[in-house]
Design a protein around this motif. Structure first.
Motif, PDB file in Angstrom:
ATOM      1  N   ALA A  50       1.005  -1.428   0.166  1.00 20.98           N
ATOM      2  CA  ALA A  50       0.089   0.166  -0.128  1.00 20.98           C
ATOM      3  C   ALA A  50       0.877   1.189  -0.106  1.00 20.98           C
ATOM      4  N   PRO A  72       1.429   6.123  -1.234  1.00 18.36           N
ATOM      5  CA  PRO A  72       0.225   5.133  -1.404  1.00 18.36           C
ATOM      6  C   PRO A  72      -0.851   5.718  -2.617  1.00 18.36           C
ATOM      7  N   GLY A  73      -1.103   7.150  -2.202  1.00 21.37           N
ATOM      8  CA  GLY A  73      -1.891   7.863  -3.434  1.00 21.37           C
ATOM      9  C   GLY A  73      -1.631   7.774  -4.735  1.00 21.37           C
ATOM     10  N   ILE A  77      -4.077   1.791  -5.995  1.00 20.17           N
ATOM     11  CA  ILE A  77      -4.424   0.630  -5.217  1.00 20.17           C
ATOM     12  C   ILE A  77      -5.491   1.077  -4.410  1.00 20.17           C
ATOM     13  N   LYS A 102     -10.309  13.321  -3.860  1.00 21.58           N
ATOM     14  CA  LYS A 102      -8.976  13.714  -3.934  1.00 21.58           C
ATOM     15  C   LYS A 102      -8.204  13.474  -5.145  1.00 21.58           C
ATOM     16  N   ARG A 103      -8.919  12.838  -6.080  1.00 23.69           N
ATOM     17  CA  ARG A 103      -8.352  12.771  -7.490  1.00 23.69           C
ATOM     18  C   ARG A 103      -8.821  13.522  -8.563  1.00 23.69           C
TER      19      ARG A 103
ATOM     20  N   ALA B 168      -6.916   7.650   4.339  1.00 23.18           N
ATOM     21  CA  ALA B 168      -6.892   9.180   3.465  1.00 23.18           C
ATOM     22  C   ALA B 168      -5.579   8.992   2.672  1.00 23.18           C
ATOM     23  N   LEU B 169      -4.495   8.420   3.193  1.00 26.64           N
ATOM     24  CA  LEU B 169      -3.305   8.584   2.264  1.00 26.64           C
ATOM     25  C   LEU B 169      -3.515   7.468   0.950  1.00 26.64           C
ATOM     26  N   VAL B 170      -4.258   6.297   1.189  1.00 28.60           N
ATOM     27  CA  VAL B 170      -4.515   5.439   0.392  1.00 28.60           C
ATOM     28  C   VAL B 170      -5.243   6.212  -0.472  1.00 28.60           C
ATOM     29  N   ASP B 171      -6.405   6.739  -0.073  1.00 30.63           N
ATOM     30  CA  ASP B 171      -7.468   7.335  -0.708  1.00 30.63           C
ATOM     31  C   ASP B 171      -6.976   8.480  -1.753  1.00 30.63           C
ATOM     32  N   GLY B 172      -5.518   8.710  -1.711  1.00 32.70           N
ATOM     33  CA  GLY B 172      -5.047   9.585  -2.620  1.00 32.70           C
ATOM     34  C   GLY B 172      -4.682  11.116  -1.865  1.00 32.70           C
ATOM     35  N   ALA B 173      -5.078  11.208  -0.581  1.00 32.15           N
ATOM     36  CA  ALA B 173      -4.528  12.706  -0.100  1.00 32.15           C
ATOM     37  C   ALA B 173      -3.084  12.599   0.340  1.00 32.15           C
ATOM     38  N   ASP B 181      -8.305  16.998   6.248  1.00 30.87           N
ATOM     39  CA  ASP B 181      -9.526  16.363   6.095  1.00 30.87           C
ATOM     40  C   ASP B 181      -9.902  15.457   7.068  1.00 30.87           C
TER      41      ASP B 181
END
Lengths: 377, 273
Positions: A50, A72-73, A77, A102-103, B168-173, B181
């Motif tokens: 991740a 990670p972002g 994944i 966020k994207r 949040a990091l995995v979600d792209g932040a 957030d």
């Protein structure tokens, strides 16, 4: 085509090695479970995939990119956490929309995608609720929704079912299998529950003490465990494992233990005389006739079968299965026999290697299984 | 049952003991001058007058002091909460050598009596050319409010599950995005408690204000009112009580507004297990 590749990955925390020289090759669209007891390094491995932990050594590739240093972002994944990790101050809808936001997905499109995901997971009536107003199963589906909405390349799931009650867990297991078939995405699933790993995976990576013990389809892991650890970890009730000695007599291998001996017909070239262990699954043990004598300690009735635990010799416990119609009571003396063709033999030590002859192919079933999935989806 | 009644009586006595001076302050502030020193004293005023309030607002510099106190307390609260939030995040989420030691050193500074620090601080502030300014008081109050605020927020921060930030990091932040957030909304009750603590502390502080500020245009309420109404010849009791009432009102209003935030179970239900 390989989708996720770990080459010689290490992770060291201070003086503790959490993951030790891990090599994994996960194919595109494959459902792979990382299975092992707590502290075996499976969650650390997932967190490295991740990008939440960085490997101390080795290389991680997702698709055709080396991702060692990517945040990670940026890895394309999605992850479902054991705790669900829903944002408490956001509604269900906002939770699912967050990765899109966020994207930089535009608002109208975002709303449409959230609505579609919510419908797929039957969350539509709950979109305006806060996570704390939901039941455990609903929270679980929201966590899944947040992962699904973006259609990422790889799904990472960290024991997502462990907080659900038994009945719901069975139901969600089926849901996840179906979801995987429908999406055809690569999924990496961490669990300590061998039943989940067996029922859901294309291949299982069994880990212990940071090391990969075996990486094979469920049936292979069950029938041809690579070593004593895998053999004892997989299967309920567990495999009976007896310490003893391998001897060669007139060109035949014989395994000898406290008070009984068994032929060892299928040994491979690695077999050596000396200390060894024999493993026999409960279904390889027949109760009724045979050369071994045991005293029944416990009979567990499951309905369709009885599980009989007997004491053999000096404190050795053997577990077998019987038909519920066969009357066996605690305290009774019974006769047991071991089906030598179903016995496994292991070298000395907790992770002693399996000494049986290798079966035809260990890779075949995985291919045919994923081919089947592609055909059905 | 008897125990319960006894306990209730005891509790009410304590409440009365605490509340009576406040009540007396309020009553005195609306009594006309001639009723003030009557014996026996009248519990409730016979005539209610607001002349003291009027005199305070029109004839004295009360509003100037009030404004100074508002600026001073707001600025201190803002500085302390900002630094403490970032500091607490660092102490809880990052791993570096001496992290625990640092936290204890910070607490240690809080254990020093503030009287001990007053002279060195005064000399430093004079050196910096900040004596007699509101800024000097903001800096001084920050030195003793910050350590406590940091510890308070650190424990709130430690209660926020790390998984939330990871998600949040995995979600792209980005790290900062996740902080804004996810962490900040979760930390809100903690931030409000800390802000209240700091605001009340700066609003009521007397000693540092007395030593560090000697010019009338920079004086906050505490020293300003004392200076104005208490001289060696005379104490203006009615005005003093009216000033006290008006000093207490902002705190009561702020507290009444924020109290519900303090008790609301903000983070419930986010993560399970």
């Amino acid at each position: 085509m390989a989708d996720v590749v770990l080459s010689n990955v290490n992770k060291v925390f201070g003086t503790f090695t959490a993951v030790d020289g891990l090599n994994l090759d996960i194919r595109q669209g494959e459902f792979v479970s990382l299975l092992g007891p707590s502290g075996c390094g499976k969650t650390t491995t997932l967190r490295m995939l991740a990008g939440l932990e960085f490997p101390s050594g080795g290389e991680i590739r997702i698709g055709d990119r080396m991702v060692n240093d990517l945040a990670p972002g940026q890895r394309d994944i999605a992850m479902v956490f054991q705790s669900y990790a829903l944002y408490p101050h956001m509604s269900v809808g906002q939770n699912i929309a967050y990765p899109l936001k966020k994207r930089g997905v535009a608002k109208a499109e975002r709303t449409a995608m959230v609505a579609k995901t919510a419908e797929m997971l039957q969350l539509t009536p709950l979109l305006n609720r806060k996570p704390r107003e939901l039941s455990g199963g609903q929270q679980q589906r929201v966590a899944l929704g947040r992962a699904l909405v973006r259609d990422p390349k790889v799904f990472l799931l960290d024991e997502p079912l462990s907080n659900l009650d038994a009945k719901l867990r069975g139901y969600m297991r089926a849901e996840l299998i179906e979801l995987h078939q429908r999406l055809g995405r690569t999924m990496v699933y961490v669990t300590h529950d061998q039943l989940e790993a067996m029922t859901m995976s294309d291949r299982i990576a069994v880990m212990e003490s940071g090391k990969l013990q075996q990486f094979a389809p469920p049936q292979v892991v069950y029938r041809e465990p690579a070593n004593r650890f895998v053999a004892s970890f997989i299967g309920t009730p567990g495999m009976n494992i007896v310490d003893g000695e391998l001897l060669q007599e007139n060109g035949r291998w014989i395994f000898q233990s406290q008070g009984f001996s068994v032929d060892a017909p299928n040994l491979g070239p690695d077999a050596q005389s000396g200390a060894a262990a024999m493993g026999i699954r409960p279904e390889g043990l027949s109760i009724g006739t045979g050369p071994i004598e045991g005293v029944v300690q416990l009979v567990e009735q499951t309905g369709h079968e009885n599980i009989v635990v007997a004491r053999v010799g000096d404190g050795l416990r053997m577990t077998g299965r019987t038909n519920p119609d066969q009357p066996v009571r605690a305290g009774e003396t019974i006769k047991l026999s071991i089906d030598a063709n179903k016995a496994h033999f292991f070298a000395e030590g907790a992770t002693g290697k399996r000494l049986n002859k290798a079966a035809a192919t260990s890779d075949g079933p995985a291919k045919s299984q994923s081919a089947l999935k592609e055909a059905t989806s | 049952m008897a125990r319960k009644i006894l306990f209730n009586i005891f509790a009410w006595m304590v409440v009365l003991m605490v509340a009576f001076p406040l009540f007396w302050m309020l009553v005195t502030s609306v009594k006309p001058q001639f009723e003030l020193f009557r014996r026996p004293p009248s519990m409730l005023p016979e005539t209610v007058t607001f002349e003291h309030y009027w005199r305070l607002l029109s004839d004295t510099n009360f509003l100037g002091y009030f404004w100074n106190s508002v600026i001073l307390s707001t600025a201190t609260t803002f500085v302390v909460v900002t630094i403490a939030t970032i500091g607490a995040y660092s102490l809880v989420r990052f791993r570096y050598r001496g992290r625990e030691t640092l936290a204890f050193l910070v607490l240690f500074t809080y254990l020093l009596p503030s009287v001990v620090l007053i002279l060195p601080l005064y000399l430093m502030l004079v050196e910096l050319g900040l004596s007699n300014t509101i800024t000097s008081l903001v800096i001084a109050y920050t030195t003793f409010a910050l350590p406590y605020a940091l510890w308070l927020l650190r424990s709130f921060m430690a209660g926020i599950p790390e998984d939330l930030e990871s998600a949040a990091l995995v979600d792209g932040a980005t790290r900062l995005g996740a902080f804004k957030d996810v962490i900040l909304p979760q930390l809100l009750p903690g931030i409000i408690s800390t802000a209240l603590f700091t605001f009340i502390l700066s609003w009521n502080e007397y000693l540092y204000a007395l030593v560090l500020v000697n010019s009338d245009e920079s004086r906050p309420l505490t020293t300003g009112v004392m200076n104005m109404l208490i001289s060696s010849f005379n104490i203006e009791w009615s005005l003093l009580m009216a000033a006290s009432v008006m000093m207490s009102v902002p705190l009561i209003i702020v507290f009444a507004f924020l109290q519900s935030y303090l008790t609301r179970g903000f983070g419930a239900g986010g993560v399970k297990g």
